[in-house]
Each structure stands twice: as C-alpha cells, then as structure tokens.
Design a protein around this motif. Structure first.
Motif, PDB file in Angstrom:
ATOM      1  N   SER A 138       0.830  -1.216   0.000  1.00  0.00           N
ATOM      2  CA  SER A 138       0.000   0.000   0.000  1.00  0.00           C
ATOM      3  C   SER A 138       0.861   1.262   0.000  1.00  0.00           C
ATOM      4  O   SER A 138       0.528   2.252  -0.657  1.00  0.00           O
ATOM      5  CB  SER A 138      -0.948   0.007   1.193  1.00  0.00           C
ATOM      6  N   LEU A 139       1.976   1.211   0.706  1.00  0.00           N
ATOM      7  CA  LEU A 139       2.879   2.352   0.726  1.00  0.00           C
ATOM      8  C   LEU A 139       3.592   2.506  -0.622  1.00  0.00           C
ATOM      9  O   LEU A 139       3.793   3.615  -1.101  1.00  0.00           O
ATOM     10  CB  LEU A 139       3.904   2.210   1.865  1.00  0.00           C
ATOM     11  N   GLN A 140       3.944   1.395  -1.262  1.00  0.00           N
ATOM     12  CA  GLN A 140       4.564   1.452  -2.586  1.00  0.00           C
ATOM     13  C   GLN A 140       3.624   2.125  -3.587  1.00  0.00           C
ATOM     14  O   GLN A 140       4.065   2.944  -4.403  1.00  0.00           O
ATOM     15  CB  GLN A 140       4.924   0.046  -3.077  1.00  0.00           C
TER      16      GLN A 140
ATOM     17  N   LEU B  19       3.553   5.835  -2.800  1.00  0.00           N
ATOM     18  CA  LEU B  19       4.832   6.439  -3.195  1.00  0.00           C
ATOM     19  C   LEU B  19       4.956   6.526  -4.718  1.00  0.00           C
ATOM     20  O   LEU B  19       5.508   7.493  -5.242  1.00  0.00           O
ATOM     21  CB  LEU B  19       5.999   5.654  -2.605  1.00  0.00           C
ATOM     22  N   SER B  20       4.423   5.545  -5.424  1.00  0.00           N
ATOM     23  CA  SER B  20       4.422   5.580  -6.891  1.00  0.00           C
ATOM     24  C   SER B  20       3.641   6.782  -7.386  1.00  0.00           C
ATOM     25  O   SER B  20       4.073   7.505  -8.289  1.00  0.00           O
ATOM     26  CB  SER B  20       3.808   4.303  -7.464  1.00  0.00           C
ATOM     27  N   LYS B  21       2.480   7.008  -6.793  1.00  0.00           N
ATOM     28  CA  LYS B  21       1.667   8.172  -7.161  1.00  0.00           C
ATOM     29  C   LYS B  21       2.437   9.453  -6.885  1.00  0.00           C
ATOM     30  O   LYS B  21       2.456  10.373  -7.708  1.00  0.00           O
ATOM     31  CB  LYS B  21       0.351   8.165  -6.392  1.00  0.00           C
ATOM     32  N   PHE B  22       3.103   9.519  -5.745  1.00  0.00           N
ATOM     33  CA  PHE B  22       3.876  10.702  -5.380  1.00  0.00           C
ATOM     34  C   PHE B  22       4.989  10.965  -6.397  1.00  0.00           C
ATOM     35  O   PHE B  22       5.174  12.097  -6.853  1.00  0.00           O
ATOM     36  CB  PHE B  22       4.466  10.528  -3.977  1.00  0.00           C
TER      37      PHE B  22
ATOM     38  N   LEU C 170      -5.219   7.176  -7.208  1.00  0.00           N
ATOM     39  CA  LEU C 170      -4.637   5.847  -6.994  1.00  0.00           C
ATOM     40  C   LEU C 170      -5.249   4.790  -7.910  1.00  0.00           C
ATOM     41  O   LEU C 170      -4.556   3.909  -8.404  1.00  0.00           O
ATOM     42  CB  LEU C 170      -4.794   5.409  -5.535  1.00  0.00           C
ATOM     43  N   ASN C 171      -6.559   4.894  -8.203  1.00  0.00           N
ATOM     44  CA  ASN C 171      -7.207   3.884  -9.034  1.00  0.00           C
ATOM     45  C   ASN C 171      -6.808   3.973 -10.508  1.00  0.00           C
ATOM     46  O   ASN C 171      -7.121   3.082 -11.279  1.00  0.00           O
ATOM     47  CB  ASN C 171      -8.729   3.940  -8.873  1.00  0.00           C
ATOM     48  N   GLN C 172      -6.120   5.038 -10.919  1.00  0.00           N
ATOM     49  CA  GLN C 172      -5.623   5.156 -12.286  1.00  0.00           C
ATOM     50  C   GLN C 172      -4.334   4.374 -12.494  1.00  0.00           C
ATOM     51  O   GLN C 172      -3.969   4.082 -13.620  1.00  0.00           O
ATOM     52  CB  GLN C 172      -5.323   6.625 -12.634  1.00  0.00           C
ATOM     53  N   LEU C 173      -3.646   4.082 -11.407  1.00  0.00           N
ATOM     54  CA  LEU C 173      -2.340   3.442 -11.500  1.00  0.00           C
ATOM     55  C   LEU C 173      -2.491   1.945 -11.741  1.00  0.00           C
ATOM     56  O   LEU C 173      -3.212   1.265 -11.018  1.00  0.00           O
ATOM     57  CB  LEU C 173      -1.541   3.657 -10.217  1.00  0.00           C
TER      58      LEU C 173
END
Length: 118
Positions: free
Chosen positions: A8-10, A13-16, A32-35
């Motif tokens: 969940s943190l990954q 962090l990916s979004k960030f 987040l749901n776009q990733l």
C-alpha cells in the motif's frame, strides 16, 4: 538491499513520484485507481492522460510562434527500484504524445496540425 516496503505504501509512493515528475503537465489530478501497479517488478503504468494546455504553453514561452490547443499522452511507465530505493534509479518512459498546435498569430493562415511524438 533495502528494507521491505508494504504494498500500500509502494502504491502511494508511486503516485507521489509520478505526480512530482509530470503532475503539473496533466489536466487532472492523479488518482490511486488510475495506477496500474506491478509491485514485484516496480512498474507503474498510466494510460490516456489529458494534458494541461496552460502549463505546456507557459513552459514553451513567448518566443515560440505556436500555441498548443489540445493534447494527451497515450502511456506513461515508471520503474521504481523498491528493492534498493535509496541507491537505485527511477526510470520514466513517456509514449505517444499527441499535440494539436495552432499559430499564435491568426494572420499567418496556417491550418491546425496534429503532431505525434512516440
């Protein structure tokens, strides 16, 4: 080898990372749901992203005789080395940039052209 990072943190962090790298150029805020996240390989993919014309035209500056009137990115792929986040390199690939451009001065009489950069 680095410390294990929870899934969940990954994802967050990916979004960030993506938001910091390209967020200002996008028409809408990343969600987040776009990733599309493949945590095992450290790959994050986004598809069909609208571009923010105001930011792109401001980045081009006043010296460019053209204005971007529309555009999108077909795919963005980021690779984040979670196994060694502190020493590894993040990679960002952008595929299929589509731009619609027009002259800034309508007296030039050019027709609108769509440009494609893959």
């Amino acid at each position: 080898m680095g410390l294990p990072i929870p899934d969940s943190l990954q994802t967050r962090l990916s979004k960030f990372v993506l938001k910091r790298a390209i967020g200002q150029y996008l028409q809408e805020e990343l969600e987040l749901n776009q990733l599309s996240v493949e945590l095992g390989s450290g790959t994050v993919t986004l598809d069909n992203l609208g571009l923010n014309m105001d930011v792109i035209n401001a980045t081009l500056g006043e010296d460019v005789p053209l204005v971007v009137t529309g555009g999108y990115i077909e795919r963005v792929k980021a690779t984040i080395p979670w196994h060694d986040i502190w020493r590894g390199n993040c990679e960002l690939e952008i595929h299929g940039v589509r731009l619609t451009i027009a002259p800034k001065n309508p007296k030039w009489g050019f027709q609108r052209q769509e440009s494609s950069m893959s």
